[in-house]
Design a protein around this motif. Structure first.
Motif, PDB file in Angstrom:
ATOM      1  N   ASN A 224      -4.683  -9.582  -4.445  1.00 26.32           N
ATOM      2  CA  ASN A 224      -5.080 -10.322  -4.985  1.00 26.32           C
ATOM      3  C   ASN A 224      -5.573 -10.784  -6.325  1.00 26.32           C
ATOM      4  OD1 ASN A 224      -3.509 -12.061  -7.617  1.00 26.32           O
ATOM      5  ND2 ASN A 224      -3.725 -13.143  -7.000  1.00 26.32           N
ATOM      6  N   ARG A 225      -6.610  -9.618  -6.958  1.00 25.94           N
ATOM      7  CA  ARG A 225      -7.501  -9.064  -7.034  1.00 25.94           C
ATOM      8  C   ARG A 225      -7.605  -8.318  -8.292  1.00 25.94           C
ATOM      9  NH1 ARG A 225     -13.300  -8.872  -4.665  1.00 25.94           N
ATOM     10  NH2 ARG A 225     -14.279  -9.809  -6.101  1.00 25.94           N
ATOM     11  N   PRO A 226      -6.932  -8.171  -9.176  1.00 26.91           N
ATOM     12  CA  PRO A 226      -7.006  -7.306 -10.098  1.00 26.91           C
ATOM     13  C   PRO A 226      -7.443  -6.038 -10.713  1.00 26.91           C
ATOM     14  CG  PRO A 226      -4.939  -8.526 -10.498  1.00 26.91           C
ATOM     15  CD  PRO A 226      -5.575  -8.769  -8.841  1.00 26.91           C
TER      16      PRO A 226
ATOM     17  N   GLY B 108      -0.979  -5.841  -9.880  1.00 28.06           N
ATOM     18  CA  GLY B 108      -1.749  -4.997 -10.913  1.00 28.06           C
ATOM     19  C   GLY B 108      -1.010  -3.251 -11.047  1.00 28.06           C
ATOM     20  N   GLU B 109      -0.723  -2.470 -11.465  1.00 27.91           N
ATOM     21  CA  GLU B 109      -0.645  -0.939 -11.793  1.00 27.91           C
ATOM     22  C   GLU B 109      -1.866  -0.522 -11.266  1.00 27.91           C
ATOM     23  OE1 GLU B 109       1.100  -1.072 -15.580  1.00 27.91           O
ATOM     24  OE2 GLU B 109       2.532  -2.492 -15.038  1.00 27.91           O
ATOM     25  N   LYS B 110      -3.124  -0.149 -11.535  1.00 30.08           N
ATOM     26  CA  LYS B 110      -4.244   0.384 -11.520  1.00 30.08           C
ATOM     27  C   LYS B 110      -4.687   0.685  -9.857  1.00 30.08           C
ATOM     28  CE  LYS B 110      -5.661   0.424 -15.929  1.00 30.08           C
ATOM     29  NZ  LYS B 110      -7.069   0.142 -16.828  1.00 30.08           N
ATOM     30  N   SER B 111      -4.880   0.206  -9.587  1.00 29.86           N
ATOM     31  CA  SER B 111      -5.006  -0.369  -7.939  1.00 29.86           C
ATOM     32  C   SER B 111      -4.217  -1.115  -6.636  1.00 29.86           C
ATOM     33  CB  SER B 111      -6.794  -0.576  -7.128  1.00 29.86           C
ATOM     34  OG  SER B 111      -7.282   0.414  -8.448  1.00 29.86           O
ATOM     35  N   PHE B 112      -4.432   0.116  -5.899  1.00 27.46           N
ATOM     36  CA  PHE B 112      -3.568  -0.806  -4.415  1.00 27.46           C
ATOM     37  C   PHE B 112      -5.153  -1.097  -3.568  1.00 27.46           C
ATOM     38  CE2 PHE B 112      -3.671  -0.290  -0.032  1.00 27.46           C
ATOM     39  CZ  PHE B 112      -2.679  -1.014   0.732  1.00 27.46           C
ATOM     40  N   CYS B 113      -6.172  -0.658  -3.560  1.00 28.29           N
ATOM     41  CA  CYS B 113      -7.106  -1.605  -3.125  1.00 28.29           C
ATOM     42  C   CYS B 113      -8.394  -0.791  -2.311  1.00 28.29           C
ATOM     43  CB  CYS B 113      -7.631  -1.503  -1.593  1.00 28.29           C
ATOM     44  SG  CYS B 113      -8.531  -2.299  -0.531  1.00 28.29           S
ATOM     45  N   ALA B 114      -9.318  -0.707  -3.729  1.00 30.95           N
ATOM     46  CA  ALA B 114     -11.200   0.006  -4.277  1.00 30.95           C
ATOM     47  C   ALA B 114     -11.918   0.222  -2.407  1.00 30.95           C
ATOM     48  CB  ALA B 114     -11.390  -0.763  -5.074  1.00 30.95           C
ATOM     49  N   GLY B 115     -11.082  -0.752  -1.521  1.00 29.51           N
ATOM     50  CA  GLY B 115     -12.388  -0.849  -0.388  1.00 29.51           C
ATOM     51  C   GLY B 115     -13.289  -2.861  -0.221  1.00 29.51           C
ATOM     52  N   ALA B 116     -13.918  -1.810   0.788  1.00 33.48           N
ATOM     53  CA  ALA B 116     -15.165  -3.086   0.264  1.00 33.48           C
ATOM     54  C   ALA B 116     -15.764  -3.379  -1.173  1.00 33.48           C
ATOM     55  CB  ALA B 116     -16.095  -2.879   1.234  1.00 33.48           C
TER      56      ALA B 116
ATOM     57  N   ALA C  80       3.420  -0.103   0.857  1.00 37.17           N
ATOM     58  CA  ALA C  80       4.104  -0.501  -0.782  1.00 37.17           C
ATOM     59  C   ALA C  80       2.476  -0.612  -1.530  1.00 37.17           C
ATOM     60  CB  ALA C  80       4.309  -1.713  -1.473  1.00 37.17           C
ATOM     61  N   ILE C  81       1.932   1.352  -1.905  1.00 44.54           N
ATOM     62  CA  ILE C  81       0.631   1.812  -2.416  1.00 44.54           C
ATOM     63  C   ILE C  81       0.780   1.836  -4.335  1.00 44.54           C
ATOM     64  CG2 ILE C  81      -1.190   2.966  -2.157  1.00 44.54           C
ATOM     65  CD1 ILE C  81       0.675   4.297  -0.053  1.00 44.54           C
ATOM     66  N   ASN C  82       0.387   0.928  -4.774  1.00 42.54           N
ATOM     67  CA  ASN C  82       1.293   0.677  -6.023  1.00 42.54           C
ATOM     68  C   ASN C  82      -0.098   1.155  -7.361  1.00 42.54           C
ATOM     69  OD1 ASN C  82      -0.342  -1.782  -5.183  1.00 42.54           O
ATOM     70  ND2 ASN C  82      -1.130  -2.113  -6.985  1.00 42.54           N
ATOM     71  N   GLY C  83      -1.183   2.130  -6.442  1.00 41.99           N
ATOM     72  CA  GLY C  83      -2.035   2.422  -7.076  1.00 41.99           C
ATOM     73  C   GLY C  83      -3.370   3.401  -6.108  1.00 41.99           C
ATOM     74  N   ASN C  84      -4.844   3.471  -6.618  1.00 44.53           N
ATOM     75  CA  ASN C  84      -5.565   3.846  -6.203  1.00 44.53           C
ATOM     76  C   ASN C  84      -6.332   3.374  -4.661  1.00 44.53           C
ATOM     77  OD1 ASN C  84      -5.816   5.962  -7.938  1.00 44.53           O
ATOM     78  ND2 ASN C  84      -7.557   5.006  -9.228  1.00 44.53           N
ATOM     79  N   ALA C  85      -6.192   3.874  -3.495  1.00 41.65           N
ATOM     80  CA  ALA C  85      -6.796   3.300  -2.557  1.00 41.65           C
ATOM     81  C   ALA C  85      -8.096   4.231  -1.863  1.00 41.65           C
ATOM     82  CB  ALA C  85      -4.889   3.862  -0.817  1.00 41.65           C
TER      83      ALA C  85
ATOM     84  N   ILE D 159       4.828   3.193   7.525  1.00 41.94           N
ATOM     85  CA  ILE D 159       5.997   3.520   6.415  1.00 41.94           C
ATOM     86  C   ILE D 159       5.073   3.316   5.035  1.00 41.94           C
ATOM     87  CG2 ILE D 159       8.047   3.988   4.885  1.00 41.94           C
ATOM     88  CD1 ILE D 159       9.819   2.952   7.688  1.00 41.94           C
ATOM     89  N   ARG D 160       4.831   4.399   4.152  1.00 38.75           N
ATOM     90  CA  ARG D 160       3.871   4.189   2.931  1.00 38.75           C
ATOM     91  C   ARG D 160       4.778   5.360   2.141  1.00 38.75           C
ATOM     92  NH1 ARG D 160      -0.002   7.260   7.252  1.00 38.75           N
ATOM     93  NH2 ARG D 160      -0.727   6.103   8.313  1.00 38.75           N
ATOM     94  N   VAL D 161       5.041   4.145   1.275  1.00 37.39           N
ATOM     95  CA  VAL D 161       5.870   3.931  -0.368  1.00 37.39           C
ATOM     96  C   VAL D 161       4.363   4.575  -1.788  1.00 37.39           C
ATOM     97  CG1 VAL D 161       7.265   4.028  -1.551  1.00 37.39           C
ATOM     98  CG2 VAL D 161       8.164   3.541   0.218  1.00 37.39           C
ATOM     99  N   ALA D 162       4.330   5.371  -2.301  1.00 40.76           N
ATOM    100  CA  ALA D 162       3.088   5.451  -3.161  1.00 40.76           C
ATOM    101  C   ALA D 162       3.874   5.714  -4.557  1.00 40.76           C
ATOM    102  CB  ALA D 162       2.067   6.104  -3.159  1.00 40.76           C
ATOM    103  N   ALA D 163       2.797   5.423  -5.501  1.00 36.50           N
ATOM    104  CA  ALA D 163       3.015   5.011  -6.850  1.00 36.50           C
ATOM    105  C   ALA D 163       2.380   6.226  -7.397  1.00 36.50           C
ATOM    106  CB  ALA D 163       2.671   4.157  -7.620  1.00 36.50           C
TER     107      ALA D 163
END
Length: 267
Positions: free
Chosen positions: A17-19, A55-63, A110-115, A128-132
């Motif tokens: 939760n840090r969009p 959010g809609e852009k990023s799943f997680c940008a890493g560290a 549930a991969i809503n954006g960039n990983a 199991i992996r579902v991506a936008a």
């Protein structure tokens, strides 16, 4: 809150939760993620988890390069309790990203954006992996002379073809969701608005299955990877027998015979 942790109908939903920061992992997220994974693992009512990002852009940008990495290098002094915990135990972040935390229960991404970076590496431990459709994936560490040591040199070549994995590891270039699906890294690619719906469908199906059988299947697959066939078959049977002898194994066939949904208790 850096993390939203919800539990309903035997399914835990964990939302980064840090969009505003592309859901990058900062010290607070590390601490909250570890707490969530531990609670999910220990709660007998929880049978499956969904991991997603806000959010809609990023799943997680890493560290978080401004808040997390500098704690380890000494470039930033701890300011919060989470800072102090992460600085005192650098491996805590690896636990948060599931590199060093073994879960017996399934996790759906549930991969809503960039990983990217660590946000890509945490996916190795999901089932199991579902991506936008617009999501992109990759490991850019080598571009900054860093080794992607969140499990990438171990897991990626086991989850997609060798040549494709090495291309990602050595070039640092990102791939799109279509390529990740073609490589076998994803189960489904759907419009962004359907990512959670699709993940919840998978979670609902799994949560209704026998929890002992589901856990045994995951453990057998994890433990038998790389073993010779004879040893793997022996271990499979060791894990299967207690499930065969459980009350749930009696309930399943009985419900089938009575043409009703089974009621599993995990016993």
């Amino acid at each position: 809150m850096a993390l939203i942790y919800e539990k309903k109908n035997h399914v835990a939903t964990i939302t980064l939760n840090r969009p505003e920061a592309h859901n990058a992992i900062d010290p607070q997220t590390v601490v909250e993620l570890v707490d969530a994974w531990q609670d999910f693992s220990r709660d007998p009512q929880m049978r499956c988890a969904i991991l997603t990002g806000a959010g809609e852009k990023s799943f997680c940008a890493g560290a978080d390069l401004g808040k997390l990495i500098p704690l380890w290098t000494g470039a930033r002094q701890p300011e919060t309790d989470a800072d102090r915990q992460v600085q005192a135990n650098p491996m805590l972040a690896q636990k948060a990203l599931l590199r060093d935390f073994t879960l017996a229960k399934p996790v759906i991404a549930a991969i809503n954006g960039n990983a990217v970076g660590g946000g890509f590496e945490i996916l190795y431990s999901t089932d199991i992996r579902v991506a936008a459709q617009g999501a992109r994936f990759g490991l850019q560490e080598v571009r900054w002379s860093i080794v992607p040591a969140g499990g990438s040199t171990v897991h990626l070549t086991r989850q997609i073809p060798y040549a494709r994995a090495m291309e990602m590891l050595l070039t640092g270039e990102l791939i799109d969701a279509g390529q990740a699906l073609a490589d076998g890294f994803l189960n489904r690619v759907v419009p962004g608005e359907r990512v959670m719906e699709t993940a919840q469908r998978y979670a609902g199906i799994i949560a209704n299955n026998g929890p002992l059988a589901v856990a045994a299947v995951k453990q057998a697959v994890r433990e038998n990877s790389g073993k010779d066939v004879e040893a793997a078959l022996a271990r499979e049977m060791e894990l299967a027998i207690p499930v065969f002898l459980s009350k749930d194994a009696q309930e399943g066939p009985r419900a089938f015979k009575q043409k009703r949904e089974p009621v599993f208790t995990g016993e």
